[in-house]
Write a protein that holds these residues in place. Structure first.
Motif, short mmCIF file in Angstrom:
data_model
loop_
_atom_site.label_atom_id
_atom_site.label_comp_id
_atom_site.label_asym_id
_atom_site.label_seq_id
_atom_site.Cartn_x
_atom_site.Cartn_y
_atom_site.Cartn_z
N ILE A 162 28.73 -11.91 -45.66
CA ILE A 162 27.51 -11.31 -46.18
C ILE A 162 26.75 -12.28 -47.08
CG2 ILE A 162 26.66 -9.44 -47.68
CD1 ILE A 162 29.05 -7.77 -46.43
N LYS A 205 28.84 3.35 -42.99
CA LYS A 205 29.04 2.06 -43.66
C LYS A 205 29.01 0.95 -42.60
CE LYS A 205 32.16 4.17 -47.04
NZ LYS A 205 33.57 4.33 -47.44
N LEU A 257 22.25 -5.57 -45.65
CA LEU A 257 22.30 -4.47 -44.69
C LEU A 257 20.88 -4.05 -44.28
CD1 LEU A 257 23.77 -2.26 -43.13
CD2 LEU A 257 23.83 -0.90 -45.23
N ASP A 286 25.06 -6.82 -50.76
CA ASP A 286 25.45 -5.98 -49.62
C ASP A 286 24.31 -5.08 -49.15
OD1 ASP A 286 28.23 -6.88 -49.67
OD2 ASP A 286 28.36 -5.76 -51.53
N SER A 287 23.67 -4.38 -50.11
CA SER A 287 22.64 -3.43 -49.70
C SER A 287 21.41 -4.17 -49.15
CB SER A 287 22.27 -2.50 -50.85
OG SER A 287 21.81 -3.20 -51.98
N ASN A 292 31.53 -3.23 -47.82
CA ASN A 292 31.99 -4.26 -46.88
C ASN A 292 33.51 -4.18 -46.69
OD1 ASN A 292 33.30 -5.74 -48.97
ND2 ASN A 292 31.34 -6.63 -49.56
N LEU A 309 28.50 -2.16 -42.65
CA LEU A 309 29.06 -3.48 -42.96
C LEU A 309 30.58 -3.46 -43.10
CD1 LEU A 309 26.50 -4.92 -45.59
CD2 LEU A 309 26.66 -5.45 -43.15
N THR A 342 25.32 2.87 -46.59
CA THR A 342 25.65 2.14 -47.81
C THR A 342 26.24 0.78 -47.44
OG1 THR A 342 27.81 3.22 -47.85
CG2 THR A 342 26.09 4.20 -49.21
N GLY A 343 26.22 -0.15 -48.40
CA GLY A 343 26.60 -1.54 -48.12
C GLY A 343 28.08 -1.86 -48.27
#
Ligand SMILES: [Zn+2]
Ligand SMILES: [Zn+2]
Length: 302
Positions: free
Chosen positions: A207, A197, A65, A61-62, A159, A199, A156-157
């Motif tokens: 992702i 956020k 992003l 995720d991070s 989702n 995402l 932050t990632g």
């Protein structure tokens, strides 16, 4: 598989279930970044000129992003908090550093062994609540670093899967103080930097597909110290609902933001724990002074 909905020429590489959209590689990547830009705009997360700090863990995720925001032309820098969890921290740090080098963007590292004088394994031997304490420690350093270095926003990632399952958990347990702050962008104030956020409308699946097509190498291991048992129950429940009723996650989350959040937000102060103060030692916002990090520092020295 079907043809790409966009170009109608190439075979689709990715099918996005809740948008019912088959797309080829090129047009999936284009869709992903456009949808990200639309999400940033929709929630007024930050301006095109903002100086953005990305919280980096080394997970998909991070990194996704960071990559996508960078492709969109935003000014981004990463921050990795080294928790001192033996191999896990070493490997995730290496993954994050390699990625930053490829992206050609700065990655800052804060080591809690250096900052506090102890690591998460040290905490684990002292308290059962080490897992939530670890989360608070990360948030503390992300906030402090962003503020001291004049970033406009910390991203932050999180989702859609994360947001929907935590919303389910907060609702079932009626955790009003979490519900009252459950919005994809929180303004700065009381010593906290602006947080977003971007995402929040992307599923873990989308992702992963972006990471696969961009050939992003990310860490798949979970933290070896984290039990996460209850969190997983809600995530699995949410997945089951999604499977039986496709679109449940996005509807549950977006309808919360549209219909319920404004009601909580009107009286947000009523739902929060207690008024915040400032730590007299480090200056960070805290429930009491000294803050929990300064207390840990003193304990580590003792
Ligand atoms: Zn196409
Ligand atoms: Zn402090």
């Amino acid at each position: 598989m079907a043809r790409c909905r966009k170009c109608r020429r190439k075979k689709a590489d990715v099918f996005i279930p809740h948008h019912r959209l088959p797309l080829c590689e090129e047009h999936f990547l284009e869709w992903f970044e456009e949808y990200l830009a639309r999400t940033v705009k929709k929630f007024k997360m930050f301006s095109p000129k903002a100086k953005i700090l990305v919280a980096i863990s080394g997970g998909k995720d991070s990194l996704v992003l960071w990559k996508a925001l960078n492709n969109l032309g935003y000014h981004t820098e990463g921050l990795f908090v080294d928790l001192g969890i033996e191999d896990f921290s070493l490997i995730s740090r290496r993954v994050a550093e390699n990625f930053a080098e490829e992206l050609d963007r700065p990655l800052h590292v804060v080591s809690i062994a250096k900052e506090i004088g102890l690591t998460i394994p040290d905490l684990k031997s002292r308290t059962k609540k080490y897992c939530s304490l670890c989360g608070s420690i990360k948030r503390y350093f992300f906030n402090r670093f962003a503020r001291q270095n004049n970033f406009d926003v910390l991203v932050t990632g999180h989702n859609l899967d994360d947001e929907a399952s935590s919303l389910l958990s907060n609702t079932i347990n009626w955790q009003l103080k979490y519900l009252a702050r459950k919005y994809p962008v929180l303004p700065e104030g009381n010593g906290f930097v602006r947080k977003a956020k971007p995402l929040c409308r992307f599923t873990a699946f989308e992702i992963k597909e972006y990471a696969r097509l961009q050939k992003i190498e990310y860490l798949t291991e979970r933290c070896p110290l984290s039990p996460e048992a209850t969190r997983l129950v809600y995530a699995e429940l949410m997945d089951e609902l999604e499977e039986k009723m496709p679109g449940t996650k996005i509807r549950f989350y977006m309808d919360y933001l549209r219909k319920v959040y404004p009601i909580f937000n009107k009286q947000v102060e009523d739902f929060l724990d207690r008024p915040l103060t400032q730590c007299e030692f480090c200056g960070e916002p805290a429930v009491s002074s000294p803050c929990f990090v300064c207390k840990l520092k003193a304990e580590a020295k003792a």
